[in-house]
Design a protein around this motif. Structure first.
Motif, PDB file in Angstrom:
ATOM      1  N   ASP A  98     -11.377  16.790  12.371  1.00 56.98           N
ATOM      2  CA  ASP A  98     -11.998  17.222  13.613  1.00 56.98           C
ATOM      3  C   ASP A  98     -11.104  16.797  14.770  1.00 56.98           C
ATOM      4  N   LYS A  99     -11.581  16.917  16.006  1.00 54.89           N
ATOM      5  CA  LYS A  99     -10.725  16.616  17.163  1.00 54.89           C
ATOM      6  C   LYS A  99     -10.152  15.204  17.092  1.00 54.89           C
ATOM      7  N   ILE A 100     -10.974  14.271  16.666  1.00 56.19           N
ATOM      8  CA  ILE A 100     -10.500  12.902  16.437  1.00 56.19           C
ATOM      9  C   ILE A 100     -10.740  12.626  14.959  1.00 56.19           C
ATOM     10  N   PRO A 101      -9.701  12.759  14.126  1.00 59.26           N
ATOM     11  CA  PRO A 101      -9.879  12.692  12.673  1.00 59.26           C
ATOM     12  C   PRO A 101     -10.462  11.353  12.212  1.00 59.26           C
ATOM     13  N   ASP A 102     -11.335  11.456  11.205  1.00 62.64           N
ATOM     14  CA  ASP A 102     -11.868  10.288  10.520  1.00 62.64           C
ATOM     15  C   ASP A 102     -11.080  10.178   9.225  1.00 62.64           C
ATOM     16  N   GLU A 103     -10.568   8.979   8.925  1.00 62.61           N
ATOM     17  CA  GLU A 103      -9.715   8.863   7.749  1.00 62.61           C
ATOM     18  C   GLU A 103      -9.932   7.549   7.025  1.00 62.61           C
ATOM     19  N   GLY A 104      -9.530   7.552   5.747  1.00 55.05           N
ATOM     20  CA  GLY A 104      -9.604   6.352   4.941  1.00 55.05           C
ATOM     21  C   GLY A 104      -8.550   6.420   3.853  1.00 55.05           C
ATOM     22  N   SER A 105      -8.219   5.268   3.295  1.00 56.44           N
ATOM     23  CA  SER A 105      -7.223   5.238   2.227  1.00 56.44           C
ATOM     24  C   SER A 105      -7.511   4.075   1.281  1.00 56.44           C
ATOM     25  N   ALA A 106      -6.905   4.158   0.109  1.00 56.78           N
ATOM     26  CA  ALA A 106      -7.009   3.090  -0.883  1.00 56.78           C
ATOM     27  C   ALA A 106      -5.698   3.025  -1.643  1.00 56.78           C
ATOM     28  N   GLU A 107      -5.375   1.835  -2.096  1.00 60.46           N
ATOM     29  CA  GLU A 107      -4.128   1.608  -2.834  1.00 60.46           C
ATOM     30  C   GLU A 107      -4.412   0.605  -3.938  1.00 60.46           C
ATOM     31  N   LYS A 108      -3.767   0.820  -5.086  1.00 59.94           N
ATOM     32  CA  LYS A 108      -3.910  -0.125  -6.186  1.00 59.94           C
ATOM     33  C   LYS A 108      -2.590  -0.213  -6.935  1.00 59.94           C
TER      34      LYS A 108
END
Length: 151
Positions: A98-108
């Motif tokens: 959207d106009k202000i992106p919502d994001e998330g991430s994960a690493e293993k």
């Protein structure tokens, strides 16, 4: 209206590419190189699925990326790691566009010594939190499933 959506899609794709190249590359280590050559094995890693498992009003326009040791994968794709040494790094990322992106991430980081069977399933959970509006603080959850096979 279609031009706006295409422009937004291009911006989102550019963000994904920047994230994939800048954040998904293994830091400071040449791909496939390690100090101990004697325990080298070949592994195949497959991205089995990338699923949006819950979405509490975060959004409906999503993009995601997944990588193994800095190499991008799509669902169903596999990558073969020859001469793999100590560990394999799995990374997953999701963004609501959207106009202000919502994001998330994960690493293993998966220790190869810890793999007890010829096929191991690893799941990474990515939580994306809505950052604006009346649903601010609500969450969406993505689950990325990888399968690691010894050769």
């Amino acid at each position: 209206m279609k031009e706006k959506h295409s422009f937004r899609s291009l911006i989102s794709l550019a963000l994904l590419l920047v994230f994939s190249t800048a954040l998904l590359l293994p830091g400071g280590q040449a791909y496939g190189k390690s100090s101990s050559q004697s325990s080298a094995k070949t592994y195949t890693v497959k991205l089995v699925s990338a699923e949006l498992t819950s979405n509490d009003h975060v959004g409906n326009e999503w993009a995601w990326s997944a990588s193994v040791d800095g190499k991008s994968l799509d669902v169903g794709d596999s990558i073969t790691l020859k001469n793999a040494k100590n560990s394999i790094i799995l990374k997953s990322y999701a963004v609501e566009q959207d106009k202000i992106p919502d994001e998330g991430s994960a690493e293993k980081s998966i220790s190869l010594k810890s793999l007890s069977s010829n096929k191991t399933t690893v799941k990474l959970t990515v939580t994306v939190t809505e950052n604006r509006g009346r649903y601010s603080g609500n969450k969406a959850v993505w689950v990325f499933t990888y399968q690691i096979s010894k050769k």
